[in-house]
Design an enzyme around this catalytic site. Structure first.
Site, PDB file in Angstrom:
ATOM      1  N   ASP A  39      12.441 -73.829 -44.709  1.00 54.40           N
ATOM      2  CA  ASP A  39      11.479 -74.667 -44.016  1.00 54.40           C
ATOM      3  C   ASP A  39      10.425 -75.140 -45.003  1.00 54.40           C
ATOM      4  O   ASP A  39       9.936 -74.363 -45.833  1.00 54.40           O
ATOM      5  CB  ASP A  39      10.816 -73.879 -42.872  1.00 54.40           C
ATOM      6  CG  ASP A  39      10.033 -74.782 -41.934  1.00 54.40           C
ATOM      7  OD1 ASP A  39      10.629 -75.253 -40.960  1.00 54.40           O
ATOM      8  OD2 ASP A  39       8.836 -75.007 -42.195  1.00 54.40           O
TER       9      ASP A  39
ATOM     10  N   ASP B 181       9.085 -88.746 -45.268  1.00 54.63           N
ATOM     11  CA  ASP B 181      10.519 -88.986 -45.450  1.00 54.63           C
ATOM     12  C   ASP B 181      10.945 -88.746 -46.898  1.00 54.63           C
ATOM     13  O   ASP B 181      12.029 -88.218 -47.166  1.00 54.63           O
ATOM     14  CB  ASP B 181      10.871 -90.422 -45.039  1.00 54.63           C
ATOM     15  CG  ASP B 181      10.818 -90.630 -43.535  1.00 54.63           C
ATOM     16  OD1 ASP B 181      10.739 -89.626 -42.808  1.00 54.63           O
ATOM     17  OD2 ASP B 181      10.842 -91.796 -43.099  1.00 54.63           O
TER      18      ASP B 181
ATOM     19  N   GLU C 204      11.788 -80.523 -40.286  1.00 57.32           N
ATOM     20  CA  GLU C 204      11.596 -80.161 -41.691  1.00 57.32           C
ATOM     21  C   GLU C 204      12.353 -78.889 -42.059  1.00 57.32           C
ATOM     22  O   GLU C 204      12.108 -78.284 -43.098  1.00 57.32           O
ATOM     23  CB  GLU C 204      10.105 -79.966 -41.974  1.00 57.32           C
ATOM     24  CG  GLU C 204       9.462 -78.811 -41.267  1.00 57.32           C
ATOM     25  CD  GLU C 204       8.900 -79.163 -39.895  1.00 57.32           C
ATOM     26  OE1 GLU C 204       7.994 -78.450 -39.443  1.00 57.32           O
ATOM     27  OE2 GLU C 204       9.371 -80.154 -39.290  1.00 57.32           O
TER      28      GLU C 204
ATOM     29  N   ASN D  40       2.414 -84.500 -43.724  1.00 60.90           N
ATOM     30  CA  ASN D  40       2.816 -85.727 -43.037  1.00 60.90           C
ATOM     31  C   ASN D  40       1.602 -86.431 -42.438  1.00 60.90           C
ATOM     32  O   ASN D  40       1.475 -87.658 -42.516  1.00 60.90           O
ATOM     33  CB  ASN D  40       3.820 -85.378 -41.937  1.00 60.90           C
ATOM     34  CG  ASN D  40       4.940 -86.387 -41.843  1.00 60.90           C
ATOM     35  OD1 ASN D  40       5.201 -87.120 -42.788  1.00 60.90           O
ATOM     36  ND2 ASN D  40       5.597 -86.428 -40.711  1.00 60.90           N
TER      37      ASN D  40
END
Length: 363
Positions: free
Chosen positions: A214, A231, A257, A222
């Site tokens: 993770d 991205d 993620e 983000n």
């Protein structure tokens, strides 16, 4: 649409909008498509997926909404593409069979004509009958040659059509099993590969390791830099996973993620070495904008590892890897933990990993 159907559709739409408002889901066309299907109960797998997110108290972020849309709506479109390609292939095959049937009929007719022509010589050949026979043979042979050339042309065209359909189906199959953003296996392919790997391990008694990974603080990253940079982070991680694996190993985007690695013929210790190599390699890189030279900072991973116990349920294997991942998060992130580090007699100290837990830790 009948009045009763209109009322039913309106009620479903109202339930969908209420659910979206309740869970802070933006009213985009894509999101509405998902939640209308949820309110209507038309896709049991979709209903189950959303219920899991809701029960784990996870928020419907833009990434999660896009993932759900890609998983369920795009899947439906792929099914339609497969159906269309299959129908095209069936039509092409029917055309070929019809051509071959016509060819057989033409050959039979040609044989009967030759027999008929040769019968004219039964009474004894004369110069006149021989000339007649030769003329008829030329005509019939020319006619059958023209038909054969036409058949060859039409079969060649059908062959090209079938080959294109085969390529289209292969593309659809590949797209259905690949995460469009990162280019590695998607959740569907991960599930398939894990089942196959467990079956192979069960058959030959070999080792099999599962790594769950993770991205640390991905949501904060983000939110700070935007989804486009997010991205790029996902693609960066996918490249590192792919570059450090080989042979039958499978890197996959598990969701959002989170990533997963299937490592056949790999022990717990061996998987820990691979996972730490990935972690170290990624942590040494700093993401920078090519346009502005803005430094976004380092990207780190937390990883949890479990090994397959022959004959166990796959859910149990996944849960142990998830718990090891949770432990890595709990212990400070940017580290690897294995199932060997999990408390044996006090599972309550390290709760079974859920997306809700990651939410509390600020994943």
């Amino acid at each position: 649409m009948q009045p009763g159907q209109t009322d039913g559709a309106r009620a479903i739409a109202e339930r969908a909008m209420d659910a979206m408002a309740r869970h802070d889901v933006p009213a985009t066309p894509e999101n509405y498509t998902i939640w209308y299907a949820y309110a209507a109960g038309s896709d049991p797998e979709l209903v189950k997926a959303l219920d899991v997110v809701i029960s784990n108290h996870r928020s419907f972020t833009a990434e999660r909404n896009a993932e759900i849309y890609e998983r369920f709506v795009s899947r439906s479109r792929l099914d339609h593409t497969v159906q269309a390609a299959g129908e095209g292939l069936e039509t092409a095959m029917e055309r070929v069979l019809r051509l071959l049937s016509d060819y057989g009929a033409d050959q039979s007719a040609y044989g009967r004509k030759l027999a008929q022509i040769s019968g004219t010589l039964d009474g004894g050949p004369t110069a006149e009958t021989v000339q007649t026979v030769l003329r008829q043979l030329r005509q019939e042979t020319r006619a059958i040659l023209i038909k054969n050339q036409e058949l060859e042309h039409r079969l060649s065209r059908s062959k090209r059509e079938i080959e294109q359909l085969r390529k289209d189906l292969e593309t659809v199959r590949r797209d259905a099993l690949t995460d469009p953003l990162t280019g590695i296996a998607n959740r569907k392919q991960f599930d398939q590969r894990l089942r196959e790997a467990c079956a192979a391990a069960l058959e030959d008694g070999g080792a099999l390791a599962l790594v769950m990974a993770d991205i640390d603080h991905f949501k904060a990253f983000n939110d700070r830099f935007g989804h486009r940079v997010g991205d790029e982070v996902l693609k960066l991680v996918a490249r590192h996973l792919r570059n450090h694996l080989k042979g039958r190993d499978t890197p996959a985007r598990y969701g959002g993620e989170e990533f997963a690695l299937i490592l056949p013929a790999t022990t717990l210790e061996g998987a820990a070495v691979v996972a730490d190599q990935i972690r170290r390699s990624l942590a040494q890189h700093s993401l920078t904008s090519r346009q502005t030279d803005l430094r976004y900072g380092k990207v780190t991973l937390s990883l949890g590892i479990a090994v397959y116990q022959l004959g166990e349920r796959l859910d149990d294997l996944l849960q142990r890897a998830d718990r090891a991942l949770y432990l890595a998060k709990q212990d400070g992130r940017n580290r690897v933990c294995t199932e060997a580090q999990l408390p044996a007699d006090a599972p309550g100290e390290v709760p079974a990993f859920t997306t809700a837990n990651l939410g509390r830790l600020g994943a």
